[in-house]
Motif scaffolding. Structure first.
Motif, PDB file in Angstrom:
ATOM      1  N   LEU A 134       0.838  -1.203   0.000  1.00  0.00           N
ATOM      2  CA  LEU A 134       0.000   0.000   0.000  1.00  0.00           C
ATOM      3  C   LEU A 134       0.877   1.258   0.000  1.00  0.00           C
ATOM      4  O   LEU A 134       0.597   2.212  -0.728  1.00  0.00           O
ATOM      5  N   ALA A 135       1.938   1.239   0.771  1.00  0.00           N
ATOM      6  CA  ALA A 135       2.856   2.383   0.792  1.00  0.00           C
ATOM      7  C   ALA A 135       3.464   2.604  -0.588  1.00  0.00           C
ATOM      8  O   ALA A 135       3.531   3.740  -1.068  1.00  0.00           O
ATOM      9  N   ARG A 136       3.887   1.525  -1.223  1.00  0.00           N
ATOM     10  CA  ARG A 136       4.529   1.637  -2.538  1.00  0.00           C
ATOM     11  C   ARG A 136       3.573   2.206  -3.579  1.00  0.00           C
ATOM     12  O   ARG A 136       3.917   3.122  -4.318  1.00  0.00           O
ATOM     13  N   ILE A 137       2.348   1.685  -3.640  1.00  0.00           N
ATOM     14  CA  ILE A 137       1.438   2.128  -4.707  1.00  0.00           C
ATOM     15  C   ILE A 137       0.842   3.510  -4.452  1.00  0.00           C
ATOM     16  O   ILE A 137       0.329   4.135  -5.374  1.00  0.00           O
ATOM     17  N   THR A 138       0.930   3.991  -3.213  1.00  0.00           N
ATOM     18  CA  THR A 138       0.392   5.324  -2.922  1.00  0.00           C
ATOM     19  C   THR A 138       1.485   6.369  -2.749  1.00  0.00           C
ATOM     20  O   THR A 138       1.188   7.541  -2.514  1.00  0.00           O
ATOM     21  N   GLY A 139       2.743   5.953  -2.854  1.00  0.00           N
ATOM     22  CA  GLY A 139       3.835   6.900  -2.751  1.00  0.00           C
ATOM     23  C   GLY A 139       4.047   7.444  -1.351  1.00  0.00           C
ATOM     24  O   GLY A 139       4.470   8.583  -1.175  1.00  0.00           O
ATOM     25  N   THR A 140       3.744   6.628  -0.372  1.00  0.00           N
ATOM     26  CA  THR A 140       3.932   7.057   1.011  1.00  0.00           C
ATOM     27  C   THR A 140       4.799   6.044   1.744  1.00  0.00           C
ATOM     28  O   THR A 140       5.448   5.223   1.118  1.00  0.00           O
ATOM     29  N   THR A 141       4.819   6.104   3.040  1.00  0.00           N
ATOM     30  CA  THR A 141       5.640   5.187   3.825  1.00  0.00           C
ATOM     31  C   THR A 141       4.758   4.358   4.760  1.00  0.00           C
ATOM     32  O   THR A 141       3.653   4.798   5.125  1.00  0.00           O
TER      33      THR A 141
END
Length: 123
Positions: free
Chosen positions: A6-13
């Motif tokens: 989820l972090a990867r696909i949303t550009g967050t951590t």
């Protein structure tokens, strides 16, 4: 999906996602091994949260928009509360910009005055 995906696909951590979850903006369930598992729709919600944060809202502000975080926030009709929050946040940002501009101008003036007081270079 797990937190890393989820972090990867949303550009967050993952840390930010845990923070959003602690704030009550997203939810997960726990797998048998204790890992957080997010529904596929969480990606839209996280992107909307990040977009609202990017325009200067706080996590507390974002809570007011929770009813529309799963869809197109920009296309949702604005509520009076949402408009008030956005106006209040804009006023805060304007005040910060004005304060920073005054500080910048003060520093520029001080630098110019200091340069005027410097002795001429020796020849």
């Amino acid at each position: 999906m797990r937190i890393g995906e989820l972090a990867r696909i949303t550009g967050t951590t993952p840390r930010a996602l845990r923070h959003y979850e602690e704030a009550g903006l997203i939810t997960s369930r726990r797998a048998d091994n204790g890992y957080r598992i997010y529904d596929g729709s969480a990606a839209v919600r996280v992107r909307n949260i990040r977009e609202l944060l990017a325009v200067g809202l706080t996590l507390d502000d974002v809570r007011a928009f929770s009813v529309c975080l799963d869809g197109d926030v920009a296309a949702s009709p604005p509520s009076e509360r949402g408009l008030r929050i956005a106006r209040d946040r804009l006023a805060v940002l304007d005040a910060r910009i004005a304060a920073q501009t005054r500080a910048r101008d003060h520093l520029a003036t001080a630098l110019a005055q200091a340069a005027d007081r410097r002795p001429a270079p020796a020849r």
